[in-house]
Design a protein around this motif. Structure first.
Motif, PDB file in Angstrom:
ATOM      1  N   VAL A 111     -10.596  -4.216  -5.519  1.00 40.22           N
ATOM      2  CA  VAL A 111     -10.497  -3.358  -4.340  1.00 40.22           C
ATOM      3  C   VAL A 111     -11.893  -2.779  -4.107  1.00 40.22           C
ATOM      4  O   VAL A 111     -12.573  -2.375  -5.046  1.00 40.22           O
ATOM      5  CB  VAL A 111      -9.473  -2.229  -4.565  1.00 40.22           C
ATOM      6  N   GLU A 148     -10.783  -1.809   1.188  1.00 42.43           N
ATOM      7  CA  GLU A 148     -10.280  -3.162   1.395  1.00 42.43           C
ATOM      8  C   GLU A 148      -9.725  -3.730   0.093  1.00 42.43           C
ATOM      9  O   GLU A 148     -10.370  -3.660  -0.949  1.00 42.43           O
ATOM     10  CB  GLU A 148     -11.386  -4.088   1.891  1.00 42.43           C
ATOM     11  N   GLU A 171      -4.100  -7.111   1.874  1.00 42.29           N
ATOM     12  CA  GLU A 171      -3.568  -5.864   2.436  1.00 42.29           C
ATOM     13  C   GLU A 171      -4.326  -5.560   3.732  1.00 42.29           C
ATOM     14  O   GLU A 171      -5.470  -5.981   3.893  1.00 42.29           O
ATOM     15  CB  GLU A 171      -3.798  -4.694   1.467  1.00 42.29           C
ATOM     16  N   GLU A 224       5.174   4.410   1.695  1.00 44.66           N
ATOM     17  CA  GLU A 224       4.933   2.986   1.463  1.00 44.66           C
ATOM     18  C   GLU A 224       4.662   2.330   2.816  1.00 44.66           C
ATOM     19  O   GLU A 224       5.445   2.472   3.747  1.00 44.66           O
ATOM     20  CB  GLU A 224       6.167   2.346   0.820  1.00 44.66           C
ATOM     21  N   ILE A 231      -3.216   0.403  -3.859  1.00 40.95           N
ATOM     22  CA  ILE A 231      -3.553  -0.702  -2.979  1.00 40.95           C
ATOM     23  C   ILE A 231      -4.119  -1.858  -3.800  1.00 40.95           C
ATOM     24  O   ILE A 231      -4.944  -1.640  -4.687  1.00 40.95           O
ATOM     25  CB  ILE A 231      -4.553  -0.254  -1.883  1.00 40.95           C
ATOM     26  N   GLY A 232      -3.646  -3.053  -3.520  1.00 42.66           N
ATOM     27  CA  GLY A 232      -4.183  -4.236  -4.174  1.00 42.66           C
ATOM     28  C   GLY A 232      -4.133  -4.192  -5.686  1.00 42.66           C
ATOM     29  O   GLY A 232      -5.022  -4.706  -6.356  1.00 42.66           O
ATOM     30  N   MET A 246       0.856  -1.168   0.000  1.00 40.05           N
ATOM     31  CA  MET A 246       0.000   0.000   0.000  1.00 40.05           C
ATOM     32  C   MET A 246       0.902   1.231   0.000  1.00 40.05           C
ATOM     33  O   MET A 246       1.875   1.299   0.741  1.00 40.05           O
ATOM     34  CB  MET A 246      -0.874  -0.039   1.263  1.00 40.05           C
ATOM     35  N   LYS A 247       0.545   2.184  -0.841  1.00 43.88           N
ATOM     36  CA  LYS A 247       1.291   3.439  -0.887  1.00 43.88           C
ATOM     37  C   LYS A 247       0.291   4.591  -0.794  1.00 43.88           C
ATOM     38  O   LYS A 247      -0.689   4.632  -1.526  1.00 43.88           O
ATOM     39  CB  LYS A 247       2.102   3.536  -2.177  1.00 43.88           C
TER      40      LYS A 247
END
Length: 177
Positions: free
Chosen positions: A77, A90, A94, A176, A15-16, A1-2
């Protein structure tokens, strides 16, 4: 995840395998909206006003699929809004991501593994951050406010963190997680 915070409640999230942009219309002057949303898989306007609502007490993260059950692509996501001032994001595999711009809603036990980003001025960061670490904990608490606000909030939060990590988001710089 950033996470890349730009100011206010404007944040770009990787993310994802997806890129989400939250509240692009709230970006500070000097940030080109077209550049901010370029390449985004999802744009969430108005801090989630159009998202489906979720009950943060009963919500549970999806399980990571077994290799035998996986298809050709990652599960999508998902994002929901809760109590008008919180967005839950979500991505399978993650930690859950909770973005909070108003009062902290009531949440379930899943938050002990979550990354929580709180937005606001010094008083709001102290209050919201204090609620996170005092009431339910989290894996990581990220403060999204100007430098002076963060400088005031950190001393108020540092002694009560227990096992929660604490970071400050700096406008325009990616973090990050």
């Amino acid at each position: 995840m950033k996470l890349t915070w730009f100011g206010g409640t404007t944040i770009r999230i990787h993310i994802g395998g997806a890129i989400l942009v939250i509240d692009p219309e709230g970006a500070p002057a000097g940030i080109a909206t077209a550049e901010l949303v370029s390449g985004a898989d999802s744009i969430i306007e108005g801090f989630g006003v159009d998202l489906e609502e979720v009950d943060l007490v009963t919500w549970k993260p999806r399980k990571v699929p077994r290799l035998l059950d996986e298809g050709d692509s990652l599960p999508l996501v998902q994002a929901w809004v809760a109590d008008r001032g919180a967005i839950l994001i979500e991505a399978v595999g993650e930690p859950p991501l909770l973005l909070v711009s108003l009062d902290i809603p009531t949440v379930g036990r899943w938050t002990e593994h979550a990354v929580v980003v709180v937005f606001g001025d010094a008083n709001e960061l102290r209050a919201r951050g204090g609620h996170v670490v005092g009431q339910f904990g989290a894996r990581l608490l990220a403060l999204a406010g100007n430098e002076a606000a963060v400088d005031e909030a950190i001393p108020a939060l540092r002694d009560s963190l227990d096992e929660t990590g604490l970071v400050a988001l700096e406008a325009g710089l990616a973090l990050e997680v």
